[in-house]
Motif scaffolding. Structure first.
Motif, PDB file in Angstrom:
ATOM      1  N   LEU A  64       0.961  -1.077  -0.160  1.00 46.71           N
ATOM      2  CA  LEU A  64       0.139  -0.023  -0.088  1.00 46.71           C
ATOM      3  C   LEU A  64       0.965   1.133   0.109  1.00 46.71           C
ATOM      4  O   LEU A  64       1.903   1.130   0.828  1.00 46.71           O
ATOM      5  CB  LEU A  64      -0.706   0.131   1.002  1.00 46.71           C
ATOM      6  N   VAL A  65       0.582   2.112  -0.794  1.00 48.22           N
ATOM      7  CA  VAL A  65       1.349   3.339  -0.950  1.00 48.22           C
ATOM      8  C   VAL A  65       0.585   4.501  -0.794  1.00 48.22           C
ATOM      9  O   VAL A  65      -0.419   4.582  -1.437  1.00 48.22           O
ATOM     10  CB  VAL A  65       1.874   3.194  -2.503  1.00 48.22           C
ATOM     11  N   THR A  66       1.053   5.321  -0.100  1.00 45.10           N
ATOM     12  CA  THR A  66       0.418   6.758  -0.038  1.00 45.10           C
ATOM     13  C   THR A  66       1.409   7.818  -0.262  1.00 45.10           C
ATOM     14  O   THR A  66       2.677   7.689   0.202  1.00 45.10           O
ATOM     15  CB  THR A  66      -0.105   6.662   1.482  1.00 45.10           C
ATOM     16  N   ALA A  67       0.864   8.830  -0.932  1.00 50.51           N
ATOM     17  CA  ALA A  67       1.848   9.981  -1.074  1.00 50.51           C
ATOM     18  C   ALA A  67       0.889  11.297  -1.021  1.00 50.51           C
ATOM     19  O   ALA A  67       0.000  11.563  -1.849  1.00 50.51           O
ATOM     20  CB  ALA A  67       2.275   9.753  -2.552  1.00 50.51           C
ATOM     21  N   GLY A  68       0.991  11.754   0.131  1.00 47.62           N
ATOM     22  CA  GLY A  68       0.210  12.975   0.349  1.00 47.62           C
ATOM     23  C   GLY A  68      -1.397  12.374   0.732  1.00 47.62           C
ATOM     24  O   GLY A  68      -1.248  11.484   1.515  1.00 47.62           O
ATOM     25  N   SER A  69      -2.287  12.869  -0.125  1.00 53.13           N
ATOM     26  CA  SER A  69      -3.427  12.180   0.296  1.00 53.13           C
ATOM     27  C   SER A  69      -3.880  11.060  -0.736  1.00 53.13           C
ATOM     28  O   SER A  69      -4.829  10.554  -0.742  1.00 53.13           O
ATOM     29  CB  SER A  69      -4.805  13.238   0.118  1.00 53.13           C
ATOM     30  N   ASP A  70      -2.911  10.729  -1.556  1.00 52.57           N
ATOM     31  CA  ASP A  70      -3.087   9.691  -2.476  1.00 52.57           C
ATOM     32  C   ASP A  70      -2.784   8.380  -2.029  1.00 52.57           C
ATOM     33  O   ASP A  70      -1.938   8.063  -1.198  1.00 52.57           O
ATOM     34  CB  ASP A  70      -2.353   9.911  -3.863  1.00 52.57           C
ATOM     35  N   ARG A  71      -3.658   7.577  -2.412  1.00 50.26           N
ATOM     36  CA  ARG A  71      -3.525   5.938  -1.835  1.00 50.26           C
ATOM     37  C   ARG A  71      -3.599   5.055  -3.059  1.00 50.26           C
ATOM     38  O   ARG A  71      -4.354   5.266  -3.862  1.00 50.26           O
ATOM     39  CB  ARG A  71      -4.807   5.518  -0.745  1.00 50.26           C
ATOM     40  N   MET A  72      -2.396   4.255  -3.418  1.00 49.16           N
ATOM     41  CA  MET A  72      -2.327   3.431  -4.347  1.00 49.16           C
ATOM     42  C   MET A  72      -1.794   1.919  -3.983  1.00 49.16           C
ATOM     43  O   MET A  72      -1.382   1.831  -2.815  1.00 49.16           O
ATOM     44  CB  MET A  72      -1.275   4.059  -5.404  1.00 49.16           C
ATOM     45  N   VAL A  73      -1.981   1.239  -4.993  1.00 48.66           N
ATOM     46  CA  VAL A  73      -1.368  -0.178  -4.583  1.00 48.66           C
ATOM     47  C   VAL A  73      -0.261  -0.342  -5.569  1.00 48.66           C
ATOM     48  O   VAL A  73      -0.320  -0.294  -6.780  1.00 48.66           O
ATOM     49  CB  VAL A  73      -2.375  -1.457  -4.845  1.00 48.66           C
ATOM     50  N   CYS A  74       0.793  -1.073  -5.083  1.00 49.44           N
ATOM     51  CA  CYS A  74       1.911  -1.487  -5.854  1.00 49.44           C
ATOM     52  C   CYS A  74       2.037  -3.004  -5.914  1.00 49.44           C
ATOM     53  O   CYS A  74       1.740  -3.716  -5.022  1.00 49.44           O
ATOM     54  CB  CYS A  74       3.349  -0.890  -5.235  1.00 49.44           C
ATOM     55  N   ILE A  75       1.943  -3.556  -7.191  1.00 47.94           N
ATOM     56  CA  ILE A  75       2.192  -4.841  -7.353  1.00 47.94           C
ATOM     57  C   ILE A  75       3.788  -5.055  -7.885  1.00 47.94           C
ATOM     58  O   ILE A  75       3.993  -4.680  -8.916  1.00 47.94           O
ATOM     59  CB  ILE A  75       1.242  -5.277  -8.407  1.00 47.94           C
ATOM     60  N   TYR A  76       4.336  -6.143  -7.328  1.00 42.19           N
ATOM     61  CA  TYR A  76       5.912  -6.467  -7.475  1.00 42.19           C
ATOM     62  C   TYR A  76       5.748  -7.818  -8.054  1.00 42.19           C
ATOM     63  O   TYR A  76       5.359  -8.718  -7.359  1.00 42.19           O
ATOM     64  CB  TYR A  76       6.582  -6.451  -6.269  1.00 42.19           C
ATOM     65  N   ASP A  77       6.234  -8.081  -9.390  1.00 42.44           N
ATOM     66  CA  ASP A  77       6.304  -9.331  -9.941  1.00 42.44           C
ATOM     67  C   ASP A  77       7.614  -9.957  -9.470  1.00 42.44           C
ATOM     68  O   ASP A  77       8.906  -9.641  -9.669  1.00 42.44           O
ATOM     69  CB  ASP A  77       6.545  -9.285 -11.519  1.00 42.44           C
ATOM     70  N   LYS A  78       7.346 -10.946  -8.478  1.00 42.56           N
ATOM     71  CA  LYS A  78       8.655 -11.807  -7.829  1.00 42.56           C
ATOM     72  C   LYS A  78       9.483 -12.432  -8.962  1.00 42.56           C
ATOM     73  O   LYS A  78      10.916 -12.259  -8.925  1.00 42.56           O
ATOM     74  CB  LYS A  78       8.237 -12.753  -6.922  1.00 42.56           C
ATOM     75  N   ALA A  79       9.095 -12.867 -10.081  1.00 40.50           N
ATOM     76  CA  ALA A  79       9.899 -13.590 -10.962  1.00 40.50           C
ATOM     77  C   ALA A  79      10.741 -12.432 -11.883  1.00 40.50           C
ATOM     78  O   ALA A  79      12.064 -12.745 -12.077  1.00 40.50           O
ATOM     79  CB  ALA A  79       9.122 -14.336 -11.848  1.00 40.50           C
ATOM     80  N   ALA A  80      10.250 -11.486 -12.239  1.00 39.14           N
ATOM     81  CA  ALA A  80      10.604 -10.505 -13.153  1.00 39.14           C
ATOM     82  C   ALA A  80      11.447  -9.474 -12.259  1.00 39.14           C
ATOM     83  O   ALA A  80      12.504  -8.748 -12.784  1.00 39.14           O
ATOM     84  CB  ALA A  80       9.649  -9.905 -13.901  1.00 39.14           C
TER      85      ALA A  80
END
Length: 95
Positions: A64-80
Motif C-alpha cells: 500500500l502506497v500513500t503519497a500525500g492524500s493519494d492511496r495506491m497499490v503497488c504490485i511487484y512481480d517476484k519472477a521479473a
C-alpha cells in the motif's frame, strides 16, 4: 499409501516456492519497498509511505502506497523483479 505420499507432496509444494531464510524475506521486502517507492511521482518534500505485505502471494509482492492524500497499490512481480503502481484510489469521503 500413494494417497499419503501425494498429500505430503502437496503440503510441501507451496513452501518450496518461498525464500528459505529470514534474510531472504527481508531482501524481498526491501526490494518491494524500493521498487514501489521509485514509481511514486511526488515532490521530494512530499510524505510517501510504503507498507509492504510481509510475504505477498506466490507470484507477487504487494504494498500500500500513500503519497500525500493519494492511496495506491503497488504490485511487484517476484519472477521479473519489476513493479507497477495503480492509479490513486478515489477519495471515499468525496463519493
Amino acid at each position: 499409501m500413494k494417497q499419503g505420499l501425494a498429500a505430503i507432496g502437496l503440503a510441501v509444494l507451496p513452501v518450496m516456492a518461498w525464500p528459505s531464510s529470514d534474510e531472504a524475506w527481508d531482501a524481498f521486502r526491501t526490494a518491494v519497498a524500493q521498487s514501489c517507492r521509485a514509481l511514486v511521482e511526488a515532490p521530494a518534500s512530499a510524505s510517501v509511505a510504503v507498507e509492504v505485505n510481509p510475504f505477498g502471494s506466490e507470484s507477487y509482492g504487494a504494498a500500500l502506497v500513500t503519497a500525500g492524500s493519494d492511496r495506491m497499490v503497488c504490485i511487484y512481480d517476484k519472477a521479473a523483479g519489476t513493479a507497477e503502481l495503480t492509479a490513486p484510489f478515489a477519495d471515499a469521503a468525496a463519493q
